[in-house]
Enzyme design. Sequence first.
Site, PDB file in Angstrom:
ATOM      1  N   ASP A  19       0.975  -1.248   0.200  1.00 53.88           N
ATOM      2  CA  ASP A  19      -0.148  -0.133   0.000  1.00 53.88           C
ATOM      3  C   ASP A  19       0.743   0.971   0.019  1.00 53.88           C
ATOM      4  OD1 ASP A  19      -2.118   1.820   0.165  1.00 53.88           O
ATOM      5  OD2 ASP A  19      -2.870   1.046   2.010  1.00 53.88           O
TER       6      ASP A  19
ATOM      7  N   GLU B  54      -2.222   0.207  -4.496  1.00 52.77           N
ATOM      8  CA  GLU B  54      -2.191  -1.065  -3.760  1.00 52.77           C
ATOM      9  C   GLU B  54      -2.485  -2.349  -4.580  1.00 52.77           C
ATOM     10  OE1 GLU B  54      -5.208  -1.656  -0.726  1.00 52.77           O
ATOM     11  OE2 GLU B  54      -6.588  -0.302  -1.671  1.00 52.77           O
TER      12      GLU B  54
END
Length: 363
Positions: free
Chosen positions: A13, A108
């Site tokens: 992320d 992500e």
Amino acid sequence: MGQANVRKIIHIDMDAFYASVEQRDDPGLRGRPVAVGHAAKRGVVAAASYEARTFGVRSAMPSAIALRQCPDLVFVPPRFEVYRAVSEQIRRIFADYTPLIEPLSLDEAYLDVSENLRGIPTASATAKAIRAQIFAETGLTASAGISYNKFLAKLASDHRKPNGQFVITPEMGPAFIAELPVAKFHGVGPVTAEKMKTLGINTGADLRDKSLAFLQQHFGKSGAWYFAIARGDDDRRVMPNRPRKSSGSETTFSEDLTSPADIEAGIIAMADDVWAWCEKHQMFGQTVTVKIKYADFRQATRSRTLRVPVCTHQELKEVSVALVRSVYPVAMGIRLVGVTVSSFGKKMAEEQLDLELPKVSTA
């Protein structure tokens, strides 16, 4: 996580991705509270730097509220073409380590590194190497969650943000879930969390104490999923090249729209944007959905599924306008409109559908 039969999943992320790209490209923004978006009356924050987040500024927050909470907030207009280019650069880095990449958004992705291309023995070391390479090549930091399934990897990536990583081993999994508030579970939104609270479910341990029958009674089909994740069970595999399910575009207006002509002009503009994407990617859908948001933030959607995919630009505009006309007369102004095409199939250029809809002038 060295057992041969345990999958090694990493959730990467990027840290405050849009805002971090802007701070990277403009040194004058570094260390300052930055919001990607517009400070206009109807503006919305698309992303916030960590400096802005300390003031409570969050994505999807109205710009006016963000400025009240942080008067020194610097707004930067979004540059989505730049974010997409950086995202592609990062995905090429992922591909140096594994072909099993499941992007979730521009910032992500899940990676299955059980058998990584570098031969790195542990998922933790693999994540560390990926994060270091991302920083070396892009100047941006990423956080990583490492675990034996996707659900726990996603939870783990939030545990050491920003610019950190955290491992949840099979031995740690049950205790980690038991102590976690259900409101922090990925996939449990505010409404569901509140409903769980009324049922005496506040933590993972509370959720695990409920029977499958109880959860299915109160949460329907989702009950089985909640029963499984309360025990750390998630058999979903990392799915590379997930098929695109829809393409949509929406916009928020600086002033509420009340006249049908203005509303339909907004719908047509969104249909134009969606059609450009469909034509570029040669993906054509059978379902058209129109979304409106009223001045009081109530939303309404109207959808129509056709017999064959929408094959022309004109057809998409006609269906979209016909759908929005079904909400007339509007009780109050409309602040947002959107158009989405889904149920993708192959283009059928020779077979045109008789929509039996009134023709719409788009001149």
